[in-house]
Scaffold this motif. Sequence first.
Motif, PDB file in Angstrom:
ATOM      1  N   GLU A  35       0.855  -1.183   0.000  1.00 13.29           N
ATOM      2  CA  GLU A  35       0.000   0.000   0.000  1.00 13.29           C
ATOM      3  C   GLU A  35       0.897   1.242   0.000  1.00 13.29           C
ATOM      4  OE1 GLU A  35      -3.500   2.274   2.590  1.00 13.29           O
ATOM      5  OE2 GLU A  35      -2.829   0.243   3.168  1.00 13.29           O
ATOM      6  N   VAL A  36       0.858   1.999  -1.084  1.00 15.60           N
ATOM      7  CA  VAL A  36       1.709   3.179  -1.243  1.00 15.60           C
ATOM      8  C   VAL A  36       0.897   4.428  -0.946  1.00 15.60           C
ATOM      9  CG1 VAL A  36       3.076   4.542  -2.867  1.00 15.60           C
ATOM     10  CG2 VAL A  36       3.181   2.040  -2.944  1.00 15.60           C
ATOM     11  N   LEU A  37       1.425   5.246  -0.054  1.00 15.23           N
ATOM     12  CA  LEU A  37       0.814   6.538   0.279  1.00 15.23           C
ATOM     13  C   LEU A  37       1.711   7.629  -0.285  1.00 15.23           C
ATOM     14  CD1 LEU A  37       0.034   5.786   4.037  1.00 15.23           C
ATOM     15  CD2 LEU A  37      -1.565   5.621   2.106  1.00 15.23           C
ATOM     16  N   PRO A  38       1.388   8.196  -1.440  1.00 16.94           N
ATOM     17  CA  PRO A  38       2.262   9.216  -2.028  1.00 16.94           C
ATOM     18  C   PRO A  38       2.236  10.505  -1.210  1.00 16.94           C
ATOM     19  CG  PRO A  38       0.767   8.260  -3.668  1.00 16.94           C
ATOM     20  CD  PRO A  38       0.261   7.851  -2.315  1.00 16.94           C
ATOM     21  N   PHE A  39       3.417  11.031  -0.929  1.00 18.44           N
ATOM     22  CA  PHE A  39       3.548  12.353  -0.314  1.00 18.44           C
ATOM     23  C   PHE A  39       4.395  13.164  -1.290  1.00 18.44           C
ATOM     24  CE2 PHE A  39       5.341  15.527   2.613  1.00 18.44           C
ATOM     25  CZ  PHE A  39       4.184  15.958   3.246  1.00 18.44           C
ATOM     26  N   ILE A  40       3.733  13.724  -2.293  1.00 18.39           N
ATOM     27  CA  ILE A  40       4.407  14.311  -3.444  1.00 18.39           C
ATOM     28  C   ILE A  40       4.202  15.827  -3.469  1.00 18.39           C
ATOM     29  CG2 ILE A  40       4.648  14.262  -5.967  1.00 18.39           C
ATOM     30  CD1 ILE A  40       5.373  11.622  -4.610  1.00 18.39           C
ATOM     31  N   ARG A  41       5.271  16.528  -3.687  1.00 16.06           N
ATOM     32  CA  ARG A  41       5.220  17.958  -3.974  1.00 16.06           C
ATOM     33  C   ARG A  41       5.915  18.170  -5.314  1.00 16.06           C
ATOM     34  NH1 ARG A  41       2.366  17.090  -0.466  1.00 16.06           N
ATOM     35  NH2 ARG A  41       2.054  18.134   1.522  1.00 16.06           N
ATOM     36  N   SER A  42       5.628  19.271  -5.976  1.00 16.52           N
ATOM     37  CA  SER A  42       6.239  19.545  -7.275  1.00 16.52           C
ATOM     38  C   SER A  42       6.739  20.970  -7.325  1.00 16.52           C
ATOM     39  CB  SER A  42       5.232  19.321  -8.403  1.00 16.52           C
ATOM     40  OG  SER A  42       5.774  19.747  -9.642  1.00 16.52           O
ATOM     41  N   SER A  43       7.922  21.144  -7.877  1.00 15.70           N
ATOM     42  CA  SER A  43       8.454  22.500  -8.051  1.00 15.70           C
ATOM     43  C   SER A  43       7.617  23.305  -9.031  1.00 15.70           C
ATOM     44  CB  SER A  43       9.909  22.433  -8.525  1.00 15.70           C
ATOM     45  OG  SER A  43      10.740  21.900  -7.503  1.00 15.70           O
ATOM     46  N   ASP A  44       6.779  22.635  -9.842  1.00 16.91           N
ATOM     47  CA  ASP A  44       5.874  23.363 -10.729  1.00 16.91           C
ATOM     48  C   ASP A  44       4.785  24.098  -9.955  1.00 16.91           C
ATOM     49  OD1 ASP A  44       7.077  22.769 -13.185  1.00 16.91           O
ATOM     50  OD2 ASP A  44       6.105  20.821 -13.289  1.00 16.91           O
ATOM     51  N   GLU A  45       4.606  23.747  -8.670  1.00 20.41           N
ATOM     52  CA  GLU A  45       3.597  24.431  -7.852  1.00 20.41           C
ATOM     53  C   GLU A  45       4.029  25.840  -7.464  1.00 20.41           C
ATOM     54  OE1 GLU A  45       2.987  22.072  -4.364  1.00 20.41           O
ATOM     55  OE2 GLU A  45       2.826  20.199  -5.484  1.00 20.41           O
TER      56      GLU A  45
END
Length: 422
Positions: A35-45
């Motif tokens: 079970e993968v819980l993504p904690f993703i941020r992007s520099s495009d934000e």
Amino acid sequence: MRIVVAHNRYREAQPSGENTIVDVEMAQLTAAGVEVLPFIRSSDEIPTMPKSAKALLPISPIWAPRAQEDLSRLISEHRPDVLHLHNPYPLISPWIVRTAHRHGVPVVQTVHNYRQVCSSGLYFRDGMICQDCRGRALGVPAIVHRCYRGSRAQSALMATTLAVHRGTWRSVDRFIALTSAVADHLRDYGIPAERIVVKPNGIPDPGAPAPLGDGFLYMARLSPEKGLALLLDAWRRHPDGALGPLRIAGDGELRPLAEAAAAERADVTYLGPLDRAGVRAAIEASAVVIAASTWHDVLPTVIIEALASGRPVLGTALGGIPYLLGADAPREPAGTGPAAVATAAPGEGRVALPTGVQAGEAGWVVPPEPAAMADALPVARAGAARLAPAARARYERTFHPDVVTRQLIDVYAGVSATATPR
């Protein structure tokens, strides 16, 4: 098993192999039942952030308070077994390690570059390898030379971040070194060997290799450290057409160099940037893939793609390239005299190679010098068919998703079993 995967995505305008690998790895884990819980941020934000959030950007590499709050909520709600960190900059921050530990969650980090020490992460400056900040409490050379984003102010911030978080990094429960060279870097940084696992990235199996094509493929970001100038210098030392075609794929600041070479010689073609289908077609059209990096390239994904397609690789003897090609251990000398050296790969027989050219299990490595690369090009062309089966076999044994995903799950299980409340 429940895993938080944390990653600050690089800008989509600058294609990132690291972004791709993180996406692939999450898909592989999910397919394996994790079970993968993504904690993703992007520099495009960043451009669309409200002013209040932008005001905190200067300190975000050090602390990133909003990311810590969001992670705390995620952990409290889902109670993960492990947090797996990739890139923390700039919107997540290494502080995420402290936040996870405060909640009793062990941390694994995949080390994709050298940013524990080097502000740019490359150990490369002004066209050459640079390790001036190794062993320093504060990376002053990085500030002087504007190593981070060409800015003295941002370089000062990154150098300070690395100094502040030296203890944070050393508290990580397990480091995943993509190659033996990265493991050496971590030990030099002070990480005990027992907390380092060498596990490369994997890519999906493209299926049975197509018959070998002709000539060479160079596919990379067209920036100085990727060695396009080195390759073209070596290529020009052979008559036009003597080596078959050279195809160049990619984009970047050195695009004019690729375009000029294609205009100058009939045996050079510039393909431009390619989508996934274009990458597959370019590899299949070639017999040998070239990785001409002039920096300690950690793990060029193009090499794994080549091996998966049964294409041997000619690379420079830097960073993780020898490891990827099975050329990172001394071999028995295969020839004698001033014109030949220690170089036979398994199954290759006792073949005398030019000085500086070393054969590995799935290709050849040379010093990052035009003369050595020029000597190796005809060797690689002649030996491609012989090493093609070994290239595919190395992929299946070392880089296949079934292999690397099992290794990764074992790492998670190991740190989870030994985790103690903090």
